[in-house]
Design an enzyme around this catalytic site. Structure first.
Site, PDB file in Angstrom:
ATOM      1  N   CYS A  50      33.047  46.880  60.018  1.00 24.16           N
ATOM      2  CA  CYS A  50      31.838  46.089  60.145  1.00 24.16           C
ATOM      3  C   CYS A  50      30.573  46.802  59.268  1.00 24.16           C
ATOM      4  CB  CYS A  50      31.464  45.965  61.684  1.00 24.16           C
ATOM      5  SG  CYS A  50      31.103  47.545  62.353  1.00 24.16           S
ATOM      6  N   PHE A 109      38.314  50.823  70.727  1.00 24.50           N
ATOM      7  CA  PHE A 109      36.780  50.526  70.610  1.00 24.50           C
ATOM      8  C   PHE A 109      36.653  49.215  71.248  1.00 24.50           C
ATOM      9  CE2 PHE A 109      38.343  52.639  66.905  1.00 24.50           C
ATOM     10  CZ  PHE A 109      37.336  53.666  66.646  1.00 24.50           C
TER      11      PHE A 109
END
Ligand code: SAH
Length: 416
Positions: free
Chosen positions: A360, A238
């Site tokens: 997150c 990512f």
């Protein structure tokens, strides 16, 4: 002056007294003379003053509180609040960072307003109607306040990039464009821990860059110094625009076998990878023997499985996926995603290597995340130690009265 008031139902004032900034529709009794976006005085059911904030009947969060003191919210008030937030970043600016979050919404007691500095431009997000209605003035006050505090590095413009799910819940559409001063150039370069990054404020994620990972990227660079005696490999899952991989280059630079070191970026977005390549090439341009750097357009889950089949392994894996849980209802599914990802990542870490893993998702607590990572480690058959708890940098403070403000959590795990 019109005095708009909102009163709470009986016995609903506790969170307000504890200075939580949100008032949900279910707690509200009467609304007097308030239009959407207005500053309102919040009272208890008897009419006694509690706080002041702005109103939006279209939102579940009908009032966002700005102050718990009986003070007027006028231009001077906003300027003082902005100044306080900007001053709190002085030491980060003094360290030479030119990509810095200046205003972190509720956490800086400026509900709904995000402002990020990118070099000579500020990019703002108006997340609520109350902020959206005032965004032009706020942009000017922000720029003027910044330039008064930091005249040696003045900003030239304030650009809006209000693209966020929450705007829909406020009855707003996405918006972008110049709010004050000059238009930002297509290419904006910022510096973080001495590293240069190109930020696309028009098309990038959020306001263009993941500023919250600044110190964790530095942590990676520091960590890699221990592999000085042999070539190392880093897998940056990512990767977005290559942040962690570019930080890793700093450990390659002094390495005796730099050309044998390997950095692999994986992202599903070709555009993100294009910028990752630019950032990486710029940072390695001065190296006589650059490392092997790959940019793989792939799904990280699939990449991990394929790498296992190929018998590949890495000294350090960074895993910083997008938000898997957007609300409480998605936590279970998100947990399965994190488990799968971390399990397959653990399997690919060389003995004595590290997994730097993040979530997150605000709805996934630090506690839960640690449990998920523990489960993944157990299933992988490996041994692991938490070397460090990771979180967002100092420019992303979390108001103690607003636990929702904590979203980024991570673990640095040494794996045997
Ligand atoms: N670590 C980065 C930020 C990561 S943001 C930094 O320091 O800047 C999350 C990234 O994951 C985005 O770039 C997005 O394009 C990418 N992404 C989303 N789903 C993905 C998937 N299934 N596989 C690979 N990349 C994915």
């Amino acid at each position: 002056m019109k005095r708009a008031t909102v009163s709470l139902l009986k016995d609903r004032e506790k969170p307000v007294r504890q200075q939580h900034p949100w008032v949900f529709s279910g707690a509200i009794g009467k609304v007097n003379g308030a239009e959407n976006g207005d500053i309102v005085t919040l009272t208890d059911h008897r009419g006694a003053f509690l706080a002041r904030g702005y109103y939006n009947a279209r939102s579940q969060i009908q009032v966002r509180l700005l102050t718990w003191q009986d003070e007027v919210i006028d231009e001077a008030w906003w300027r003082a609040r902005l100044r306080r937030a900007l001053q709190a970043r002085a030491y980060l600016l003094a360290q030479g960072h030119t990509g810095v979050r200046l205003v972190n919404a509720e956490n800086d007691f400026l509900a709904g307003l995000v402002a990020d500095l990118y070099g000579q431009f500020i990019v703002v997000q108006a997340l609520t109607l109350g902020i959206d209605q005032r965004k032009r003035e706020l942009a000017r006050w922000l720029a003027e306040t910044f330039n008064a505090l930091y005249p040696q590095q003045p900003v030239l413009g304030v650009y809006e990039r209000s693209v966020a799910d929450v705007r829909g819940k406020e009855g707003l559409r996405d918006a972008a464009g110049v709010l004050w001063g000059d238009e930002p150039p297509e290419e904006l370069w910022v510096r973080e821990h001495g590293r240069a990054f190109c930020v696309d404020v028009r098309h990038g994620h959020k306001t263009g860059f993941y500023l919250d990972q600044r110190d964790n990227r530095q942590q990676l660079a520091d960590l890699l110094l221990q592999f000085a005696d042999r070539p190392f490999s880093v897998l940056n899952l990512f990767s977005y625009t290559g942040g962690f991989g570019v930080a890793a280059l700093d450990a390659v630079r002094p390495h005796a076998q730099a050309a044998q070191c390997r950095i692999v970026h994986v992202d599903s977005s070709q555009e993100a990878l294009r910028l990752a390549q630019r950032n990486s090439e710029r940072s390695s341009a001065d190296m006589p023997a650059p490392p092997q750097v790959a940019f793989v357009a792939a799904d990280s889950f699939a990449f991990l499985r394929a790498a296992q089949q190929d018998g590949d392994a890495f000294d350090v894996i960074v895993c910083d996926p997008p938000k898997f849980a957007h609300n409480q209802g998605q936590v279970e599914k998100a947990a399965r995603g994190y488990k799968d990802l971390n399990l397959n990542a653990f399997k690919l870490v060389k003995a004595g290597g590290y997994l730097m893993t993040f979530s997150c998702s605000g709805a996934v607590s630090r506690d839960l995340f640690q449990k998920i990572v523990f489960g993944a480690l157990a299933d992988s058959g490996r041994q692991g130690q938490i070397v460090r708890q990771l979180s967002a940098g100092d420019d992303h403070p979390i108001a103690l009265t607003f636990p929702e403000g904590e979203y980024l959590k991570g673990l640095l795990v040494r794996v045997y």
